[in-house]
Every structure is written in C-alpha cells, then in structure tokens.
Design an enzyme around this catalytic site. Structure first.
Site, PDB file in Angstrom:
ATOM      1  CG  ASP A 298     -60.930 -44.868  67.433  1.00 52.95           C
ATOM      2  OD1 ASP A 298     -61.530 -43.931  67.442  1.00 52.95           O
ATOM      3  OD2 ASP A 298     -60.189 -45.459  67.065  1.00 52.95           O
TER       4      ASP A 298
HETATM    5  C1  BGC Z   1     -58.224 -43.116  64.842  1.00 53.09           C
HETATM    6  C2  BGC Z   1     -57.708 -42.498  66.098  1.00 53.09           C
HETATM    7  C3  BGC Z   1     -57.923 -41.482  66.797  1.00 53.09           C
HETATM    8  C4  BGC Z   1     -59.286 -40.759  66.187  1.00 53.09           C
HETATM    9  C5  BGC Z   1     -59.628 -39.553  67.128  1.00 53.09           C
HETATM   10  C6  BGC Z   1     -60.155 -42.461  64.915  1.00 53.09           C
HETATM   11  O1  BGC Z   1     -60.595 -42.280  63.746  1.00 53.09           O
HETATM   12  O2  BGC Z   1     -58.962 -43.851  65.110  1.00 53.09           O
HETATM   13  O3  BGC Z   1     -56.701 -43.216  66.228  1.00 53.09           O
HETATM   14  O4  BGC Z   1     -57.414 -41.289  67.593  1.00 53.09           O
HETATM   15  O5  BGC Z   1     -59.934 -40.908  65.355  1.00 53.09           O
HETATM   16  O6  BGC Z   1     -59.313 -38.729  65.742  1.00 53.09           O
END
Ligand code: BGC
Length: 795
Positions: A298
């Site tokens: 993530d």
């Molecule tokens: C979130 C994800 C997301 C990623 C990209 C993160 O902060 O937890 O769900 O896909 O950002 O935007």
C-alpha cells in the site's frame, strides 16, 4: 445460491479427497491461474528477463505517483527520464488517453527493452460513472451488481489508459468506527466472498487479454478492517483461526477467482506488519493458495515499516518487504533506489529480484500491454442515458427499508401515495451532489449527480417545498469543510452554507408545517468523514442534523427519514420516533432518481443490511456471528439487572446486546412467509462430508411466498450453527442466500446446497475439517430467522 466462480470450481479437491477418505482434516490443493501461468507466457517472460540489467529489474518493481493522493510523496524524481531508462514499472495519477500515451511513448520507444508501463488507479465503485458505494452494493446481496459496476469501471478505466485497478476491497469490516467500512462488503465472510468473486469476474472477465479487461488489486491483504478500536492504520491482534475462518476467506475467494494482484495492508497482525510478513505473503498466499500474480504494497507502506519499528534503515525494510513477498513498492520510492545496490552488496539474492520481476511481467504480458501499449482517444466522457439507466437500476437494488410502521390515520408512509399532497424535503443531503457520490470517487465528478431535490421536483412540481435545515457540520468543523471545498476545482460545490444552525432549523420547521409530510435527507458528509483516514468515535448524524430531525418530528407531521451514509450510523432516536426509515447509503450519480423510485414504490426496496447497525457505539465491534459464551444473555435486558441471575451474564447493564437493525435486515412493501425448511438427508457420515469437495451432501429446501399485495424481491438467507465442535463456533453463520422475485400470492421453492464448503471450520491444528456434530439450520429474511431444521453429521 452458491456463488462459485468457474475457476474455483476447477480447484481440485484431490488432496482433500485423499485426506477425507483417510478421515483426516481436509485441505484443498491450488491450481495454477491459467491467465498467468501458461507455458507461452512464461517463455516470453524468461526471454525478456535474461536481457534485463539489475537497474531495469529494480525499476519494474517500482510504482510512482504524480500526486500525493493518499499519503506522503516527496519525490522530486524526473519520471520522464526514468521511464526512458526503463526504470518505471507502474504509474499512478496519470489519467486519460492523451496523458497515459505521452508517458507510455517514452517508456516504450525510448527505453532499451521497450517494456510498457502499467497505469493504475483507484477505481472503486465506477471510474467516471459513479455507482453506489461498495457497502451499498453488498446490501443488494446480488453479486451480479458488483460485476456490472466492475464492467463499467473496467471499460471506462481502459478508455483512460488504466489497465490496473486498486479494487476490490474485500476486508471484513465489523466496526463502523472504521471509515473504510464503506469500501467493504460488510461484516460477513460468506457474503464478502461472493462479492469478491463477482468483482474479480467483472474486472478481469476470466481473460485479462481482452482490451476491456483490467487487472484487479485485491486489498488490503490482510485483516486491515480489524484495526483495534476502528482507528485507521491501527494494529490488529487476532488469533489464527479467526484470521483464516473469517478475515482471509474473501481474499481466498478472490485468488481462486483468478485475481492478478493483491495489495498488502498497512497494518500489523500480532506484531508483524503485513508488508513484511512471510507468513501471510509467502506461506499462505503463495504456498497454500498457489497465487501466481504479484503483490503491491500500500501507499508508502515499505518506508513506513521503519515507523513500525521493525527496521532502522531503508535497506533493512526493503529487504524484509521484498523477501516476504511484496513485489512492487507503491510510492515508497525505495525499491527503485535501494534494491540494486543491495544485490550488488550481496545482501539480497538476485534470484529474489528475478522472481518479483517475473510476476510483474507476467501480468503485463497477460494484459496484452506489449501488443497494445497505447489507448485510442475516444469521445469525452458523458453520463449518457444508458450509463444513467445502469446506475439507477443498480442503486435501486441497494436500498434497505429499515422501518415502515403505520401512522395512525394515515397507514404506512411508504410507498408515497401518488396523490401525496405537499411534501417538505429537508436536510443537507437533499440537494448535495458531492456528498451522495460516496467516498473514493477519484475520477468521478459530482456535477453528474441528480440530487434528491431535483428528482422529487420532477415528480411533485410545486408541491415540493425545500429547506436545507442545517449544514453537515457545525462550528469550526463546518468552516474547515467549506474552506477545503472552496479550494477545490469542483464546480458542483452546492452544499448549502448554513452558518446559523438555529436559524435554519427554525426555517425548516416552518417549511414542514406548511406541508403534509416531511422527508428528511440526513447522513454524514462523504468528504473527510467517510473512507480512508475517516474513523469516527461518534456514529450519529454529524453537525446539527439530529437536532433538526427532532425539531421537525416535534411538529407532529409524519416524517420519512432517508439516511445517506457510508457506514452504519447510530439511529436509536430515529428508530424510536420516526415511522419510516430508508437507508440509501451513497447512491452515486443517479441518487435522486433512484431514491425517488423507492419512495414512490416504482422500485420495491429489497436490500438487506451487510453490517449490523448498533444501538450505541459502545457495542462495537458488533456483528451477528459472535462466538458463544458460557454465560449467554437471555431475558429482558432493557433494565438494570434486578438480581444476580440477571447480572452475571454476558451483557451490558445499560443497553441491550442486540443490534438495533441486525445483519441481513431489510423490509419490503410486501410481506413474505416461509415454510418450515427441510433437509433432503438429515444424517450424513462425516467421511462423506470430508470427501465431498465442492459437492453438496444434502440440500435445504424452503417455500417462500409473497403474502402481500405488490410484487417484491426477498433475499432468502440460510444460517447454520455447529453445536458441538472441537473449537467453538459462531452462534450463527451465513451459508447461503438467494434473491427471489415473487408476484403477489406467488410461492417459490428455494434450495440451498450444503457440503464441505459450508460445513467446515478450522480446528486447533489450523486445518479445515468437519467433525460429527449437529448443525442447527435456519432460513429466513434476516439473521434473526426462526424457521428451523437440523443436520446430523455422524461417525
Ligand atoms: C489506500 C489504498 C489505495 C492507495 C492508492 C492507499 O492510501 O489504502 O486503498 O489503493 O492508497 O491510492
């Protein structure tokens, strides 16, 4: 209805069969994903891999972003130059044919090996056409709606150059304090797995090479939704049985359905951050489930491993993440800079890097990016009548009628009589475009939203009166939100500014007095109060909305409450004082039309809650599939215990244990009756169950009848309880559901298969098994179902 995907049917129960016949706990053997494991594809990957330098390999493992959408991104890197050197595996934040093509031309034409970039985006409930939020889609209990939404998302994303979506989120969410419950399918692993399979099918179509398929990234592996106290990014403490039996199930379903990639979660589990967990990423995901795709971290989760205090420097955390099984670094800006030097220093074996590159290249080849790296520019997006019709139809399946009690002298308020006289529409949600679109609409535009006010005006003309009543938030919070909005580029910033709550509540009361009934559209603002980093400890309506509701109800006018929220809210006062309540979630661009369809009865509500609504926040985490206790609560819990018998049980002394509205709950404008369910065989030898694989050993049949006067759809639900296992089992577990549409007076038989898949559990040795026992079985329209039968599993 068993929502088994084509691919999961192909999972061979061979080992399971052998183990079962030997009377041992049973496990399944994984089958390679045909999308990612063909000989031809592997040959292409190997031939390319041989030509790559170490820096090019490291580059493939890096994803960068041109913005800081959801976290820190200080990088001042020159992405164009890096792409020309073949050092950008994936990009976020670049959207549209023109922008993606420009960047892709650099990667494909200027780099030595011409490897295309994989463009990624958060496509959560639609890309440009915004549908209801995922929690609402789960409330339909119709996996085909998730598939439909995924299809629209995939096509529109591909038209914008995006071949990889960060969806579906399959985290089990049992605590609505956690703002990301809105992105989930709610609290239940069976429903969650059915939705997970449907999302994967819709996005990937069992064929990644189709020009309108996208690769999924199933997130956030794992148990991200179990953050302690519902606080986002918080640690998770959990036993392995619950982890596997509840939280991992939807991921397993998604992997079986062919998911090309997974996203590792921010949280730790039992002290190990998932992004550095060989147990989860290698042992379970690769070895047990046979996952052939790749794992992306993530956002900045790899550098954040330092803050988790499991490594003091970049080199250590990079090594831990890569060796655990994280192939791609999302915006951590570390893999691209650290890996090559670590390999040269002999700290990371090159074979580990090669394996990671292989997995990423496989997905790029499977998506056809080498053949079709560019996107043909199409017409500018428009919310066409066809898209609107799809969004309206889907939304119509997601609404949950929580309450519709008759009012003296009037009868049930819903559906609204066509002759309805003057209607006062009140509340900050009534004319908001932005706040009903739902969290995570990064490419959606609120300007396409039809508000409830405009849809009701279409139907009622000047019989519609309107007053905003109050703002979403009060005082300093309202100022902050207004400032954030005014800084935005969004022209549809039309939520009503109401700096003086008392004055605007008084105006709303006057408006209600002039009407025959009032519809209150209340909820919580999507932006900053729902979704990521939006945990709440108060689950009531935000700002002065509850005061507004009480003031309007005090006029004595009949009140219909429409709740527009991304999470279960605390509705205790409303439930006691308002005769009709419709939970409409965040319905997307067709909000107004879809809600009006339900209010007027053109669509009969058929949604059922995918998550329990609490009486009080203090009950959280609250879910129906609780484990039993030695002192189960019984009797009337509405009073302070009057004696020791009433006191020494698992209860609260100041509130009931039960949900205000439980899992599976939802009314209709008609009524349904259930016959006594019957099993086709009521006794089955345990060896037979263990050997049954995906085949049923018995079926549960029930007759469901529409006993009302209008057509309606009932979600028929089957629950079981294993009454005597070596490990204690939940007091109820959902193991089947089916949507049944019935004309007035019509009756249909519904059959639910039961076999190893439904009856198994994890024993103390962490093996999935079935033991001799009695299963209680209930069928009905919610988790409170009372129509009962049983099944004996014998020696
Ligand atoms: C979130 C994800 C997301 C990623 C990209 C993160 O902060 O937890 O769900 O896909 O950002 O935007």
């Amino acid at each position: 209805m068993k929502n088994t995907s084509v691919r999961s049917l192909r999972i061979l129960p061979s080992l399971l069969l052998l183990a079962g016949l030997a009377g041992l706990p049973a496990q399944t053997t994984p089958v390679p994903n045909p999308q990612l494991a063909s000989r031809e594809l592997n040959a292409r990957v190997e031939s390319l891999l041989k030509k790559m330098t170490l820096d090019e390999k490291a580059g493939q493992l890096a994803q960068y972003s041109v913005d800081n959408a959801t976290g820190p991104n200080d990088s001042k890197l020159n992405f164009d130059e890096m792409a020309a050197r073949g050092e950008v595996g994936s990009m976020q934040g670049i959207v549209g044919a023109e922008a993606t093509n420009r960047f892709q031309h650099i990667a494909v034409e200027k780099s030595r090996l011409h490897i295309p970039v994989l463009f990624a985006r958060d496509v959560i409930h639609g890309h440009r056409t915004i549908f209801p939020v995922p929690l609402a889609l789960a409330a339909s209990w119709d996996p085909s709606v998730a598939e439909t939404v995924a299809r629209y998302g995939a096509k529109e994303a591909r038209a914008d150059g995006i071949a990889w979506v960060f969806s579906p989120m399959v985290d089990i969410a049992r605590d609505p304090r956690w703002g990301r419950i809105v992105e989930s399918a709610g609290e239940d692993p069976y429903l969650g797995s059915a939705m997970a399979r449907a999302w994967v099918r819709g996005y990937q179509q069992d064929d990644l090479s189709r020009p309108d398929s996208v690769a999924v990234s199933v997130k956030h592996f794992a148990a991200y939704g179990a953050a302690i106290a519902g606080r986002d990014y918080n640690a998770v403490e959990m036993g392995e049985i619950t982890l596997r039996q509840v939280y991992l199930e939807p991921y397993r379903a998604a992997v079986e359905a062919g998911a090309a990639t997974l996203m590792s979660s921010f949280n730790s589990i039992n002290g190990i951050p998932v992004t550095a967990s060989p147990f989860l990423l290698t042992q379970i995901l690769r070895k047990e489930w046979g996952f052939d795709g790749f794992v992306v971290s993530d956002w900045a989760a790899i550098p954040e491993l330092r803050d988790h205090s499991i490594g003091a420097d970049d080199e250590t955390v990079v090594r831990k993440a890569l060796e655990a099984g994280v192939e791609m670094d999302m915006v951590g800006n570390l893999y691209g800079t650290v890996i090559a030097s670590q390999v040269r220093a002999g700290k990371i074996p090159e074979s580990v890097v090669d394996e990671a590159v292989r997995r990423i290249l496989r997905v790029k080849f499977a998506l056809g990016l080498f053949e079709r790296p560019y996107t043909e520019a199409g017409p500018a997006y428009d919310a066409t009548p066809e898209r609107r019709a799809a969004a309206r139809k889907v939304a119509g399946e997601t609404f949950v009628l929580l309450k519709n009690d008759p009012v003296e002298g009037v009868g049930a308020l819903l559906p609204l009589a066509v002759k309805a006289k003057k209607v006062a529409l009140i509340g900050p949600m009534a004319d908001s475009q932005r706040e009903v679109l739902g969290a995570w609409t990064v490419t959606g535009d609120p300007k396409y939203v039809v508000t409830l006010k405009s849809a009701l005006a279409e139907r009622l003309g000047d019989r519609l009166l309107y007053a905003p009543g109050c703002d979403f938030l009060s005082g300093a919070d309202a100022d902050i939100l207004r400032q954030l909005y005014s800084g935005g580029t969004d022209a549809a910033n039309n939520h009503a500014p109401a700096p003086d709550d008392a004055k605007s509540i008084a105006e709303a009361v006057e408006t209600a007095r002039k009407a025959d009934l009032a519809i209150l559209a209340l909820g919580e603002p999507t932006n900053w109060m729902e979704g990521e980093a939006a945990s709440r400890v108060h689950l009531g309506f935000t700002g002065a909305q509850e005061r507004l509701l009480e003031a309007v109800a005090a006029t004595g006018k009949p009140v219909i409450l429409v709740v527009l929220s991304g999470r279960p809210l605390e509705l205790k006062w409303a439930a006691a004082h308002v005769p009709a309540i419709l939970e409409a979630w965040s319905p997307g661009i067709e909000t107004g039309h879809a809600v009006a369809d339900a209010l007027f009865g053109d669509v009969n509500p058929s949604g059922k809650l995918p998550a329990s609504f609490p009486r009080a926040v203090g009950q959280e985490p609250l879910y129906y599939a609780q484990l039993p206790t030695g002192r189960p609560a019984h009797g009337d819990l509405t009073h302070l215990p009057r004696n020791n018998d009433e006191k020494y049980m698992s209860r609260y002394v100041d509130e009931e244990n039960s949900a205000l509205y439980p899992f599976g709950w939802g009314l209709s404008y008609t009524r349904f009756s259930y016959s006594r369910p019957a099993v086709s065989r009521n006794e089955v030898p345990v060896r037979e169950v263990l050997a049954s694989g995906h085949k049923p050993v018995t079926t549960v049949g029930v007759d469901v009848k529409n006993t009302g006067s209008v057509a309606g759809t009932e979600v028929v639900q089957l629950y079981i309880r294993n009454t005597a296992a070596s490990v204690e089992q939940p007091v109820r577990e959902l193991k089947g559901f089916a949507r049944v549409t019935l004309a007035p007076g019509e009756q249909k038989r519904v059959e639910f298969p039961l076999g190893f898949d439904e009856l198994n559990f994890y024993n103390a040795e962490i093996m999935r098994t079935v033991e001799p026992t009695t299963y209680k079985i209930w069928v009905g329209g919610s988790s409170l179902a009372t129509a009962e039968t049983s099944l004996q599993v014998v020696e």
